[in-house]
Design a protein around this motif. Sequence first.
Motif, PDB file in Angstrom:
ATOM      1  N   ARG B 279       0.835  -1.208   0.000  1.00  0.00           N
ATOM      2  CA  ARG B 279       0.000   0.000   0.000  1.00  0.00           C
ATOM      3  C   ARG B 279       0.874   1.263   0.000  1.00  0.00           C
ATOM      4  O   ARG B 279       0.596   2.235  -0.690  1.00  0.00           O
ATOM      5  N   ALA B 283       1.223   4.365  -2.887  1.00  0.00           N
ATOM      6  CA  ALA B 283       1.132   5.813  -2.622  1.00  0.00           C
ATOM      7  C   ALA B 283       2.383   6.521  -3.150  1.00  0.00           C
ATOM      8  O   ALA B 283       2.302   7.604  -3.747  1.00  0.00           O
ATOM      9  N   VAL B 443      -3.671   5.323   3.247  1.00  0.00           N
ATOM     10  CA  VAL B 443      -3.334   5.033   1.846  1.00  0.00           C
ATOM     11  C   VAL B 443      -3.862   3.675   1.388  1.00  0.00           C
ATOM     12  O   VAL B 443      -3.319   3.085   0.462  1.00  0.00           O
ATOM     13  N   LEU B 472      -2.182  14.165  -2.252  1.00  0.00           N
ATOM     14  CA  LEU B 472      -2.552  12.755  -2.390  1.00  0.00           C
ATOM     15  C   LEU B 472      -4.060  12.593  -2.195  1.00  0.00           C
ATOM     16  O   LEU B 472      -4.724  11.859  -2.926  1.00  0.00           O
ATOM     17  N   GLN B 473      -4.600  13.325  -1.227  1.00  0.00           N
ATOM     18  CA  GLN B 473      -6.029  13.186  -0.911  1.00  0.00           C
ATOM     19  C   GLN B 473      -6.932  13.835  -1.968  1.00  0.00           C
ATOM     20  O   GLN B 473      -8.126  13.539  -2.025  1.00  0.00           O
ATOM     21  N   THR B 476      -7.247  10.602  -4.104  1.00  0.00           N
ATOM     22  CA  THR B 476      -7.662   9.334  -3.495  1.00  0.00           C
ATOM     23  C   THR B 476      -8.806   9.608  -2.525  1.00  0.00           C
ATOM     24  O   THR B 476      -9.035  10.757  -2.137  1.00  0.00           O
ATOM     25  N   TRP B 478      -9.321   7.447   0.363  1.00  0.00           N
ATOM     26  CA  TRP B 478      -9.160   6.616   1.568  1.00  0.00           C
ATOM     27  C   TRP B 478      -9.582   7.376   2.824  1.00  0.00           C
ATOM     28  O   TRP B 478     -10.110   6.789   3.760  1.00  0.00           O
TER      29      TRP B 478
END
Lengths: 95, 487
Positions: B279, B283, B443, B472-473, B476, B478
Motif C-alpha cells: 500500500r 502511494a 493510503v 494525495l487526498q 484518493t 481513503w
Amino acid sequence: MSLDAEQVAKIAWLARIEIDSDAIPEYARNLSSILDFVEQMDAVDTSGIEPMAHPQDVPQRLRDDVVTESNQRETFLKIAPATENGLFLVPRVIE
Amino acid sequence: MTAMHRMTLAELVGGLSAGDFSSSELTRHFLDRIAAHDAQLNSFITVTEEAAMAAARKADEARAAGNAGPLAGIPLAQKDIFNTKGVRTSCGSRMLDNYIAPYDARVIEGFNDAGAVMLGKTNMDEFAMGSSNETSWYGAVKNPWDTERVPGGSSGGSAAAVAARLAPAATGTDTGGSIRQPAALCGITGLKPTYGRVSRWGMIAFASSLDQAGPMAPSAEDCALLLQAMAGFDERDSTCMNEPVDDYSAGLTQPIDGLKIGLPKEYFTEGLDSAVEARVREALKHYESLGAELVEITLPNSHLSAPAYYVVAPAECSSNLSRFDGVRFGHRCDNPKDLEDMYCRSRGEGFGDEVKRRILVGAYALSAGYYDAYYLKAQQIRRLISNDFAEAFKQVDVIMGPTTPTPAFRLGEKADDPISMYLSDIYTIAVNLAGLPGMSVPVGTVDDLPVGLHIVGNYWSEARLLNIAHRLQMDTDWHKQIPEAFA
C-alpha cells in the motif's frame, strides 16, 4: 541486565509506589526484559558525542522577575483530598 | 444534503457559514451519534452534553451577530490529557478519576477562542503510555473497522471517535507515535507538529522533551484548520518556540513536482508486513506521477530509536509523575497510617501496571550509579539519531515510509508483552527523539484494515507536509471511508 525481586522492591520504594509482593516477580521479569532491550545501546561507541537533552538547541528563555500568578487558593483547595484552615491536610509527620 | 457526519471539517465550516445548518443542529447530531454508537467503541471517557449544547447556542448567536471565529460552532473531541476547566480530566487514570481541572490548557483556550464546541473527552492509554489504548483505567477502546482489534494508542479514543465519525475531528498528543500510530490503524489523518510548535501548557506531561499535541481528523485539509487554532508561541511553556505560524490552509493545493522524497532503506526491511509495504509503495508511485522523485536514503542509527526512547521517556515520566502524591489533588488512599504510607498506597492504587513499569524503569535509570549508563547514553544516541535526519534533509525534502509495521492487531494480542507492544511504534519514535514534524495519511487497506503512510519533514515544515498529504487526498478517497457499521 536482570533485576531480582529485592532490587524491584527497592526501586518501588524509591519511587514511592506500593506493589503487592505477589506481583513483584512479574515486575522483575518485565523490567529485566525492558533493560535487556535498551542495552542494545551499549553496542554503540558514543564517546565524545554531546548529549541531546532537547530537540531545539536554544538557550533557556528568561522572563522578568515579576509576579504573574494570581492567588487561587480557594480554587486549588476545592479539588484537594483533605484540607483544614486553608491548608492541605496530610497524616501527622512529626510526633 | 449529505449527512453532516459524512462531511469534512472544511465542508462543515462552509455549511455553518452558508446557514445550511446551525451549530446546535450539528452538535446535537454528533451527540446523538455518540449516544447511539459509543457503547461499541468506548472512545469517550466523558461526554459534556450540556456544555456542548450551550457552546453551540453561543456559536450560533455569535454567527448571527457577525462575529464568528474560524471554527465557530464546530464540535470537536478533546483527548482527556488536556486540562478542561470544570470538567473531569482523567488522563485515562484512576489517579485522576476525581480530578476536575481548575483551568484550561492552552490548546483548549485556542479552540475556545476559535469558537469550537467541545463534545467531550476521549479515552486514552493511561497517562498516554501505551500503543493500543488497553492501559486505560476506563477500559480498552475498540477499532471501528473491527471491534475485536485495537485502535492504536495512546490517542486511541480520538482516532476511533473520528474514524466512526462520532466527532468531526479531535486532538491528540504524540510522545513516541501516539497521534500517528492510532491515526494509521483507524484510517484517519494525524499530524505531530515540530517540538515547540504547540504549547504544552495544561497538557498533562508524560515525557516533557518529547510530548507534542496535534490534530487528528479525516483529511489533511481538516488538520490544517485545527492546527491553525493550536499552533503559536506561549510564554507559559518554556519550550514553546517563538517561530512564525504559517497559514496552513493557504498552500494546500500547491503543486509538488520536483519534491524529493527520501525512503530510508532501514524502514523497508524485515518486520514490515508485505501487504502494508505494498500500500505504501502504491502511494509512493502516485507521488512519482505527481512529479516527485524517490531517493533511497539511510538513517543508520534508526534501530537504536526504540532502545533510547525506552530510557528517555520512562526517565522523564518517573520525574513528571512524582507530582501525583495524594496531597493536593487526585487519588488518596483510605486511612493512611503515615505520610510515606499515603504516598506509596495512593500511587500504588492510582497507577496501572504499565505506568508503574515505566516509572520504575525511569527511577532505576536515573538512580545513583546508573545515570551515565542509561540516561546520558540515551541522550547521546538521541543526538546520533537527530544527526541522521539532518544528513538526510540535505538530500531530500521529506522522508516517507509506513507509519506502522502491521495493520491493527487484536485486543489482548500484545498486552502481556511490553517489548512487542513497544515495537509497534518502531517507525514513529525517532521523529519524537529528533523533535521533527510527522504525519500519518491513510493510503489503503489490508484485509479491510487501514494502512498509514508516514511523512516526516524538517523542522517547522507543517504547511509543506499538509500540502503534500492534501495533494494525495485530492486524488484518493481513503480518508473519506467510514466503517460500514458507522456510515
